[in-house]
Design an enzyme around this catalytic site. Structure first.
Site, short mmCIF file in Angstrom:
data_model
loop_
_atom_site.label_atom_id
_atom_site.label_comp_id
_atom_site.label_asym_id
_atom_site.label_seq_id
_atom_site.Cartn_x
_atom_site.Cartn_y
_atom_site.Cartn_z
N ARG A 1 0.81 -1.23 -0.15
CA ARG A 1 -0.11 -0.14 0.04
C ARG A 1 0.86 1.23 0.25
O ARG A 1 0.50 2.25 -0.25
CB ARG A 1 -0.90 0.02 1.14
CG ARG A 1 -1.79 -1.23 1.47
CD ARG A 1 -2.55 -0.82 2.81
NE ARG A 1 -3.45 -2.09 2.91
CZ ARG A 1 -3.28 -3.27 3.68
NH1 ARG A 1 -1.95 -3.19 4.31
NH2 ARG A 1 -4.20 -4.10 3.97
N GLU B 1 7.56 2.33 -6.51
CA GLU B 1 7.78 1.64 -5.20
C GLU B 1 7.80 2.90 -4.09
O GLU B 1 8.24 3.90 -4.24
CB GLU B 1 9.11 1.01 -5.13
CG GLU B 1 8.98 -0.63 -4.96
CD GLU B 1 8.80 -1.26 -3.78
OE1 GLU B 1 7.88 -0.26 -2.98
OE2 GLU B 1 8.84 -2.36 -3.34
N ASP B 2 7.43 2.71 -2.75
CA ASP B 2 7.67 3.83 -1.64
C ASP B 2 9.15 3.76 -1.47
O ASP B 2 9.84 4.89 -1.22
CB ASP B 2 6.71 3.46 -0.52
CG ASP B 2 6.94 2.16 0.19
OD1 ASP B 2 7.56 1.24 -0.44
OD2 ASP B 2 6.45 1.81 1.04
N ASP C 1 14.77 -0.79 0.44
CA ASP C 1 15.62 -1.05 1.89
C ASP C 1 16.54 -2.14 1.60
O ASP C 1 17.54 -2.06 1.06
CB ASP C 1 14.51 -1.46 2.96
CG ASP C 1 15.05 -1.03 4.29
OD1 ASP C 1 16.19 -0.80 4.29
OD2 ASP C 1 14.29 -1.81 5.24
N PHE D 1 14.21 4.87 10.38
CA PHE D 1 12.93 4.45 10.15
C PHE D 1 12.10 5.71 9.70
O PHE D 1 11.92 6.55 10.66
CB PHE D 1 12.08 3.85 11.15
CG PHE D 1 11.22 2.93 10.68
CD1 PHE D 1 11.05 1.66 10.05
CD2 PHE D 1 9.75 3.48 10.99
CE1 PHE D 1 9.87 0.89 9.55
CE2 PHE D 1 8.64 2.64 10.39
CZ PHE D 1 8.74 1.60 9.75
N ARG E 1 0.33 7.13 7.40
CA ARG E 1 0.30 7.18 5.83
C ARG E 1 -0.13 8.37 5.26
O ARG E 1 0.34 8.85 4.28
CB ARG E 1 -0.39 6.03 5.35
CG ARG E 1 0.17 4.64 5.54
CD ARG E 1 -0.63 3.54 4.70
NE ARG E 1 -0.48 2.32 5.04
CZ ARG E 1 0.41 1.45 4.71
NH1 ARG E 1 1.29 1.96 3.81
NH2 ARG E 1 0.77 0.07 5.16
P1 IMP Z 1 12.79 -4.31 1.43
O1 IMP Z 1 12.31 -5.43 0.67
O2 IMP Z 1 13.68 -4.38 2.65
O3 IMP Z 1 13.50 -3.45 0.33
O4 IMP Z 1 11.62 -3.39 1.82
C1 IMP Z 1 10.60 -2.79 1.22
C2 IMP Z 1 9.54 -2.33 2.09
O5 IMP Z 1 9.82 -2.35 3.37
C3 IMP Z 1 8.87 -1.34 1.74
O6 IMP Z 1 8.07 -1.33 0.61
C4 IMP Z 1 8.20 -0.83 2.93
O7 IMP Z 1 6.99 -1.49 3.10
C5 IMP Z 1 9.07 -1.27 4.16
N1 IMP Z 1 9.94 -0.55 4.83
C6 IMP Z 1 11.38 -0.41 4.58
N2 IMP Z 1 11.75 0.49 5.24
C7 IMP Z 1 10.80 1.45 5.78
C8 IMP Z 1 10.79 2.67 6.38
O8 IMP Z 1 11.68 3.35 6.86
N3 IMP Z 1 9.69 2.81 6.87
C9 IMP Z 1 8.40 2.39 6.42
N4 IMP Z 1 8.45 1.25 5.95
C10 IMP Z 1 9.56 0.73 5.20
#
Ligand code: IMP
Length: 187
Positions: free
Chosen positions: A45, A110-111, A114, A163, A176
């Site tokens: 989302r 993507e938002d 990470d 974070f 959000r």
């Molecule tokens: P990845 O698979 O570790 O790259 O994670 C990506 C997902 O982790 C994002 O789409 C977010 O939903 C969540 N995420 C990672 N870091 C944060 C943050 O600092 N705040 C909120 N959500 C995060």
């Protein structure tokens, strides 16, 4: 009674910085996909607010230069990450990502990237649907946290290892709807 959520500590990226950068990204995307059909593929989302502003920024770029017509289609996928003792991070597709994407240009929206596990999984899944091209646009990138290499074509902002919430990103489904990106103090 649910526990009180922590308060956002400080604004990391203001509303005006977000909007200026998204305007630039929209102009770049309108140039790169000029006269083509493009599927904007939002990852639910967290990307919804960025997705909506980016789609309109692409249209604004067309208004400024009508030669840059991009025919946009909207699609969404929802993914779930979970802990699995055998893998560092397992990701599952919950909905979306259908055969409809065959022979289309796809831009994943993507938002935040990470560790990179979510994007790697999505990329591999989408290739099985035989699109023409796949590119990636992320609002935020935390490169210091990367565990798997992923290619990103358009980045809004690189941020440090902290974070963040707001502008679509959540903590326990909250925050959000903040119009800016804030650092969350986890207590
Ligand atoms: P990845 O698979 O570790 O790259 O994670 C990506 C997902 O982790 C994002 O789409 C977010 O939903 C969540 N995420 C990672 N870091 C944060 C943050 O600092 N705040 C909120 N959500 C995060």
């Amino acid at each position: 009674m649910p526990a009180t959520n922590p308060l956002p500590e400080s604004v990391l990226i203001s509303e005006s910085h977000l909007q200026n950068r998204i305007h630039e990204l929209g102009a770049q995307i309108a140039t790169d996909y000029e006269n083509q059909e493009l599927v904007l593929l939002g990852v639910l989302r967290g990307s919804v607010i960025f997705f909506a502003d980016l789609a309109r920024a692409i249209f604004s770029a067309q208004l400024e230069n009508p030669v840059k017509e991009v025919r946009l289609r909207f699609e969404f996928v929802q993914l779930m990450s979970y802990q699995d003792s055998t893998k560092p991070s397992a990701v599952e597709l919950i909905r979306g990502g259908t055969d409809y994407l065959e022979q289309r240009h796809i831009l994943i929206v993507e938002d935040i990237v990470d560790t990179g596990h979510t994007l790697k999984f999505l990329h591999e899944h989408l290739w099985t649907l035989k699109p023409k091209t796949i590119k990636v646009c992320t609002l935020l990138d935390k490169p210091s946290q990367r565990q798997v290499p992923v290619a990103i074509d358009y980045t809004g902002f690189e941020i440090p290892d902290t974070f963040v919430v707001g502008y679509g990103l959540d903590y326990a489904q909250q925050y959000r709807n903040l119009p800016y990106i804030a650092v969350l103090k986890l207590i």
